[in-house]
Design an enzyme around this catalytic site. Sequence first.
Site, mmCIF file in Angstrom:
data_model
loop_
_atom_site.group_PDB
_atom_site.id
_atom_site.type_symbol
_atom_site.label_atom_id
_atom_site.label_comp_id
_atom_site.label_asym_id
_atom_site.label_seq_id
_atom_site.Cartn_x
_atom_site.Cartn_y
_atom_site.Cartn_z
ATOM 1 N N ASN A 1 0.802 -1.225 0.000
ATOM 2 C CA ASN A 1 0.000 0.000 0.000
ATOM 3 C C ASN A 1 0.832 1.271 0.000
ATOM 4 O O ASN A 1 0.293 2.368 0.026
ATOM 5 C CB ASN A 1 -0.969 0.002 1.197
ATOM 6 C CG ASN A 1 -0.237 0.139 2.532
ATOM 7 O OD1 ASN A 1 0.976 -0.058 2.607
ATOM 8 N ND2 ASN A 1 -0.963 0.469 3.584
ATOM 9 N N TRP B 1 -12.372 4.314 -10.826
ATOM 10 C CA TRP B 1 -13.387 5.036 -10.043
ATOM 11 C C TRP B 1 -13.816 6.328 -10.729
ATOM 12 O O TRP B 1 -14.827 6.918 -10.384
ATOM 13 C CB TRP B 1 -12.906 5.314 -8.619
ATOM 14 C CG TRP B 1 -11.626 6.103 -8.524
ATOM 15 C CD1 TRP B 1 -11.480 7.458 -8.590
ATOM 16 C CD2 TRP B 1 -10.319 5.577 -8.349
ATOM 17 N NE1 TRP B 1 -10.164 7.810 -8.472
ATOM 18 C CE2 TRP B 1 -9.423 6.668 -8.312
ATOM 19 C CE3 TRP B 1 -9.807 4.287 -8.208
ATOM 20 C CZ2 TRP B 1 -8.055 6.510 -8.149
ATOM 21 C CZ3 TRP B 1 -8.447 4.142 -8.039
ATOM 22 C CH2 TRP B 1 -7.581 5.236 -8.018
ATOM 23 N N ARG C 1 17.377 1.365 -16.242
ATOM 24 C CA ARG C 1 18.590 0.538 -16.164
ATOM 25 C C ARG C 1 18.722 -0.337 -17.410
ATOM 26 O O ARG C 1 19.791 -0.412 -18.024
ATOM 27 C CB ARG C 1 18.538 -0.324 -14.904
ATOM 28 C CG ARG C 1 19.690 -1.304 -14.770
ATOM 29 C CD ARG C 1 19.573 -2.087 -13.484
ATOM 30 N NE ARG C 1 19.863 -1.227 -12.354
ATOM 31 C CZ ARG C 1 19.510 -1.497 -11.097
ATOM 32 N NH1 ARG C 1 18.826 -2.593 -10.815
ATOM 33 N NH2 ARG C 1 19.837 -0.672 -10.125
ATOM 34 N N GLU D 1 0.378 -1.644 -12.735
ATOM 35 C CA GLU D 1 -0.977 -1.611 -12.147
ATOM 36 C C GLU D 1 -1.854 -2.769 -12.624
ATOM 37 O O GLU D 1 -3.084 -2.682 -12.573
ATOM 38 C CB GLU D 1 -1.670 -0.268 -12.430
ATOM 39 C CG GLU D 1 -0.848 0.949 -12.051
ATOM 40 C CD GLU D 1 -0.756 1.225 -10.555
ATOM 41 O OE1 GLU D 1 -1.182 0.375 -9.759
ATOM 42 O OE2 GLU D 1 -0.264 2.293 -10.181
ATOM 43 N N PHE E 1 -8.411 6.182 -14.009
ATOM 44 C CA PHE E 1 -8.752 5.350 -12.866
ATOM 45 C C PHE E 1 -10.173 4.820 -12.990
ATOM 46 O O PHE E 1 -11.081 5.535 -13.419
ATOM 47 C CB PHE E 1 -8.589 6.143 -11.560
ATOM 48 C CG PHE E 1 -7.165 6.481 -11.262
ATOM 49 C CD1 PHE E 1 -6.292 5.512 -10.802
ATOM 50 C CD2 PHE E 1 -6.687 7.770 -11.445
ATOM 51 C CE1 PHE E 1 -4.970 5.819 -10.525
ATOM 52 C CE2 PHE E 1 -5.371 8.081 -11.163
ATOM 53 C CZ PHE E 1 -4.507 7.104 -10.709
ATOM 54 N N LYS F 1 3.727 4.065 -1.602
ATOM 55 C CA LYS F 1 4.024 4.624 -2.918
ATOM 56 C C LYS F 1 5.393 4.138 -3.389
ATOM 57 O O LYS F 1 6.218 3.731 -2.593
ATOM 58 C CB LYS F 1 3.934 6.152 -2.902
ATOM 59 C CG LYS F 1 5.083 6.871 -2.211
ATOM 60 C CD LYS F 1 4.918 8.374 -2.228
ATOM 61 C CE LYS F 1 4.898 8.977 -3.596
ATOM 62 N NZ LYS F 1 6.154 8.935 -4.340
ATOM 63 N N LYS G 1 5.889 1.935 -6.261
ATOM 64 C CA LYS G 1 5.921 0.689 -7.046
ATOM 65 C C LYS G 1 6.184 0.974 -8.524
ATOM 66 O O LYS G 1 7.066 0.372 -9.139
ATOM 67 C CB LYS G 1 4.590 -0.060 -6.867
ATOM 68 C CG LYS G 1 4.324 -0.492 -5.424
ATOM 69 C CD LYS G 1 2.977 -1.140 -5.239
ATOM 70 C CE LYS G 1 1.821 -0.170 -5.285
ATOM 71 N NZ LYS G 1 1.772 0.769 -4.160
ATOM 72 N N THR G 2 5.420 1.892 -9.094
ATOM 73 C CA THR G 2 5.615 2.257 -10.499
ATOM 74 C C THR G 2 6.966 2.928 -10.695
ATOM 75 O O THR G 2 7.674 2.658 -11.674
ATOM 76 C CB THR G 2 4.471 3.175 -10.971
ATOM 77 O OG1 THR G 2 3.240 2.441 -10.909
ATOM 78 C CG2 THR G 2 4.696 3.664 -12.388
ATOM 79 N N THR G 3 7.343 3.782 -9.764
ATOM 80 C CA THR G 3 8.633 4.468 -9.855
ATOM 81 C C THR G 3 9.782 3.469 -9.846
ATOM 82 O O THR G 3 10.743 3.600 -10.628
ATOM 83 C CB THR G 3 8.784 5.467 -8.695
ATOM 84 O OG1 THR G 3 7.688 6.388 -8.742
ATOM 85 C CG2 THR G 3 10.087 6.237 -8.792
#
Length: 199
Positions: free
Chosen positions: A39, A96, A53, A131, A94, A41, A43-45
């Site tokens: 949960n 939602w 790389r 995602e 998104f 921040k 992950k994408t970064t």
Amino acid sequence: MNDRNQRHQRSMEKLKAHVDEKIANAREQRGLVLVFTGNGKGKTTAAWGTVTRALGYGYKVGVVQFIKGVWECGERERLEQDPNLEVAVMATGFTWETQDREADTAACRDVWREAAKMLADESVYLVVLDEITYMLKFGYLDIATVIQALKNRPKDQTVILTGRNAHRELLELADTVTEMQEVRHAFNDGVQARRGIDY
């Protein structure tokens, strides 16, 4: 040499022996399945860092963005001119926001076809499915379809899957799982996401 320095040297000698043994025992060469979940921040970064790389070494990379495609993405904007990078974007935003399960499912399956091509292409060294966990959670994609594509991919291809609440079958299949844990997030205190920092 004082006692503290001697203890430090002995400790570092043991650590070096341990690391050297692990390096000597790591003999297998193959692509990996990496899952960045949790949960917190980043992950994408982290995935984009690995993309950078791989591109830095001249490898071919494919990125599929299942949710954030309509948002600005500093990493994508900086790297998308690299001829070795292919990006496919679901571009619905998104779930939602759209609130349209049928349209979101169709958009997801369209971009999955691009992902499936990347996962079958021996020339693609790294594939990022950004995602994708949400696509599985909401039932837009079938877990069996994703697992089969991962198992049948080229031997030397690495795949990174990101998103919260990763499906247990993804966790079981993965070689490496990293869980980002939120300790504190500025957004929860009313601070807006910052361009160049959060996206």
